[in-house]
Design an enzyme around this catalytic site. Structure first.
Site, PDB file in Angstrom:
ATOM      1  N   ASP A   1       0.524  -1.189  -0.112  1.00 20.70           N
ATOM      2  CA  ASP A   1      -0.178   0.627   0.000  1.00 20.70           C
ATOM      3  C   ASP A   1       0.860   1.080  -0.563  1.00 20.70           C
ATOM      4  OD1 ASP A   1      -2.190  -1.900   0.361  1.00 20.70           O
ATOM      5  OD2 ASP A   1      -3.040  -0.928   1.752  1.00 20.70           O
TER       6      ASP A   1
ATOM      7  N   ASP B   1      -0.058  -4.317  -3.570  1.00 21.46           N
ATOM      8  CA  ASP B   1      -1.473  -3.602  -3.811  1.00 21.46           C
ATOM      9  C   ASP B   1      -0.938  -1.620  -3.718  1.00 21.46           C
ATOM     10  OD1 ASP B   1      -3.440  -5.299  -4.051  1.00 21.46           O
ATOM     11  OD2 ASP B   1      -3.892  -5.372  -1.981  1.00 21.46           O
TER      12      ASP B   1
END
Length: 685
Positions: A512, A539
């Site tokens: 992230d 991600d």
């Protein structure tokens, strides 16, 4: 990001797919351009309105368009007339055909109706794209007998192609002139038209064509169609790329001066050049310091024409390369300066086509305030946050926070009440100024609870019109040392604002890394990342913003335990918005082959109404990318959402299949940078 494990509710699969892509739907160089209203709606001032012009409005033509002839002294377009901004076909046609002079700023995508429509431009007009947002789709412009003093500049004119390569039935050009004079065609991107990109016909003269991208077309540029020998034309610094014929073809031109053009034919593509510069009839041509790469028959002439060559470079060319006879001395008509032919490819590729600095309407802005940060006490503040705190609330002009080289271990938040802030590192490189912290989603907050994903950000941007330049933003949370702690998401940079410009930065973390959001689900949040590095493993580019990563490097990292596995993007896009566009970018990293996905579909909160989108185009992919590069998430099938590629290269690229959707050329024309950015042209300030 917080991944949901909720089972998705059934959604009907959208119809009208090509290799799984909805029909509605160059490390690298170059820019791409596209539409504006299709993303952001008609709230972008659809009617014509007055605009304040900048220095570009005083620009005038060089070459033969600058010569005093036929009662016209040079070419300056609509200078001196009213400046209007148009975003509809009706307004464009109204002002372009008017009898009085106008500077017409095209600030969006205008689609011609019917396809192939050519607006009949009147004299004394400047038609200019606003930055890179001015697009004319499905038609172009016609300059008839006697029309003069016209500038067509900084536009993308594209896509009247009707599916037949050598189309005799659809004479749809980007710019056609029949008997016009004193015309300047400059810094445009002309491509994919049904017939010619530029036609200079029927005794048109005193024309200059400069700094254009002319590409992906059959007939590029025709000059002549007359028995008279009157046309005077200058053609310089154009990038002619992936075109078959008329590059240009020059028939019965009195004086044709071609210099510093770059003609490029890539091997192994669908388009193969049949010839390059052609002097025919009674043309007198001077061809200087141009660069021909891969072209067949790069320079040819008729027995009746003359052609003088000087200083040209031919790389990988074949076939006819001719010259002969005497022509003329261009310097008896106008002054000009030649660039070295060896420098032409780089210079023309970087300089041709629409510019963000042309056509943008500006007013005299207040001078930017500069606040200085230095750990050693030599600045006004010792921490970045202290400088942010000093910015007055609701400031109306730019505040530059100039940060001396060093490592600043702190968290920084730019609240929504402080727009127009720039964080500017002053070191010799973006590695010299580092803002770093190590919070994670599971890190305990001093007042109780944990930070959560969004709260873990080292730098949080909640203010519109934010910029960061020449620095590094890092989250160095140690996953290995904190295996027993929950929540390993650790954001380096979080944005929840509109018009965020990240230029020449490094954004680095693990899971992230870069969170791209909007201030609220119904708010617009556009982000443009350029010439930057984004580094992570899971991600690590995620959120609901409309974001472009352009001309950058995405670096893949191994996990804390040395394994290779991950996802680059996790968009959570609303159905009526654009998601993530990765363009002209390199994906690399010291990870195992076939171990990373390009992305997966994040339906935040299990919201089945979302329509996540990632497009990866014109980029170089390492072998780390899986052959099936998209993945389901949270019980939602990625094939029900918007994921596609277009003309990627490298060992990680692949061909179209049900598991690897590829955009068609027509679909790709609607998924370009301006489609994402709309009426915003990012400029450094």
């Amino acid at each position: 990001m917080e991944s949901t494990q909720d089972k998705a509710r059934h959604r009907r699969r959208r119809l009208g797919l090509t290799a799984g892509v909805p029909m509605a739907l160059v490390a690298a160089v170059g820019l791409s351009y596209g539409t504006v209203f299709g993303v952001f709606g008609e709230d972008a001032q659809p009617n014509a309105s007055a605009a304040t012009t900048a220095a570009w409005a005083d620009d005038v033509a060089d070459g033969f368009a600058s010569v005093n002839a036929l009662g016209q002294n040079g070419t300056y377009g609509g200078r001196g007339g009213e400046t209007v901004t148009v975003k509809t076909l009706a307004d464009l046609e109204k002002y372009a055909t008017a009898s009085e002079p106008y500077v017409i700023v095209v600030a969006g995508t205008i689609t011609m109706n019917p396809v192939g429509k050519e607006i009949k431009v009147a004299s004394d007009k400047t038609i200019v794209g606003s930055g890179t947002s001015g697009h004319i789709v499905g038609g172009g412009f016609f300059l008839g007998q006697g029309v003069h003093n016209v500038i067509i500049r900084n536009l993308t004119i594209r896509d009247s192609y009707q599916g037949i390569w050598n189309d005799k039935d659809h004479d749809f050009d980007a710019v056609q002139m029949d008997g016009a004079h004193h015309v300047w065609i400059d810094h445009n991107d002309l491509r994919h038209m049904a017939d010619g990109l530029i036609d200079v016909r029927k005794d048109s003269t005193n024309v200059t064509v400069s700094w254009n991208k002319l590409g992906h077309n059959n007939k590029t540029f025709g000059i002549g169609w007359t028995e008279n020998v009157v046309t005077d034309i200058t053609i310089h610094h154009n990038w002619i790329h992936e075109t078959e014929q008329r590059n240009p073809s020059t028939d019965n031109a009195a004086h044709a001066h071609l210099y510093n053009n770059y003609l490029q034919d890539d091997p192994g593509t669908d388009i193969t050049s049949s010839y390059g510069n052609y002097s025919r009839g009674r043309t007198k041509m001077v061809l200087e310091n141009s660069y021909f790469q891969g072209f067949n028959n790069p320079v040819i002439k008729d027995s009746t024409a003359t052609l003088v060559q000087r200083g040209n470079v031919f790389s990988g060319t074949s076939g006819r390369n001719e010259s002969g006879g005497t022509a003329f001395d261009p310097k008896t008509y106008y002054n000009y300066t030649l660039d070295s032919a060896a420098d032409v490819p780089a210079k023309v590729k970087s300089g041709a086509g629409p510019r963000s600095t042309i056509g943008t309407a500006t007013t005299t802005a207040a001078a930017a305030t500069t606040l200085t940060v230095a750990q050693d006490g030599s600045g006004q503040y010792k921490t970045v946050q202290a400088a942010v705190d000093a910015v007055p609330a609701n400031n109306t002009s730019r505040v530059v926070i100039s940060i001396k080289a060093g490592t600043y271990r702190e968290t920084v938040k730019i609240p929504s009440s402080k727009p127009h802030v720039t964080l500017q590192g002053t070191g010799g490189s973006r590695k010299d100024t580092v803002i770093v912290y190590n919070n994670s989603a599971g890190t305990a907050k001093p007042g109780g609870g944990t930070y959560g994903t969004a709260g873990s950000a080292t730098v949080a941007v909640e203010a519109d019109d934010f910029q960061a330049r020449n620095l590094t933003v890092s989250n160095d949370f140690d996953e290995k040392a904190n295996q027993n702690a929950g929540g390993h998401q650790a954001v380096a940079l979080r944005t929840s604002a509109d018009k965020v410009f990240l230029d020449s930065v490094i954004i680095t973390g693990d899971q992230d890394t870069l969170e791209l959001e909007t201030a609220a689900p119904d708010k617009l949040g556009r982000v443009y990342v350029r010439n930057s590095y984004v580094i992570g493993n899971v991600d690590f580019i995620f959120g609901r913003a409309s974001a472009v990563i352009d001309r950058s490097v995405i670096t893949l990292k191994k996990r804390w335990d040395g394994t290779s596995a991950g996802y680059i993007t996790a968009p959570s896009t609303a159905a009526d918005r654009k998601g993530f566009l990765i363009a002209n970018t390199t994906v690399n990293g010291d990870v195992s082959a076939g171990s990373f996905y390009l992305g997966r579909n994040w339906h935040a909160g299990g919201d089945a109404a979302l329509d996540p989108q990632t497009t990866v185009r014109n980029s170089t992919l390492s072998n780390a990318i899986k052959s099936t590069p998209w993945s389901d998430m949270g019980g939602f099938a990625w094939k029900d959402d918007r994921f596609a590629e277009y003309k990627n290269t490298g060992p990680g690229a692949g061909t179209a299949s049900g598991d690897r959707p590829q955009l068609t050329d027509a679909q790709a024309a609607g998924q370009e940078i301006a489609d994402w950015l709309g009426d915003w042209t990012p400029t450094a300030s």
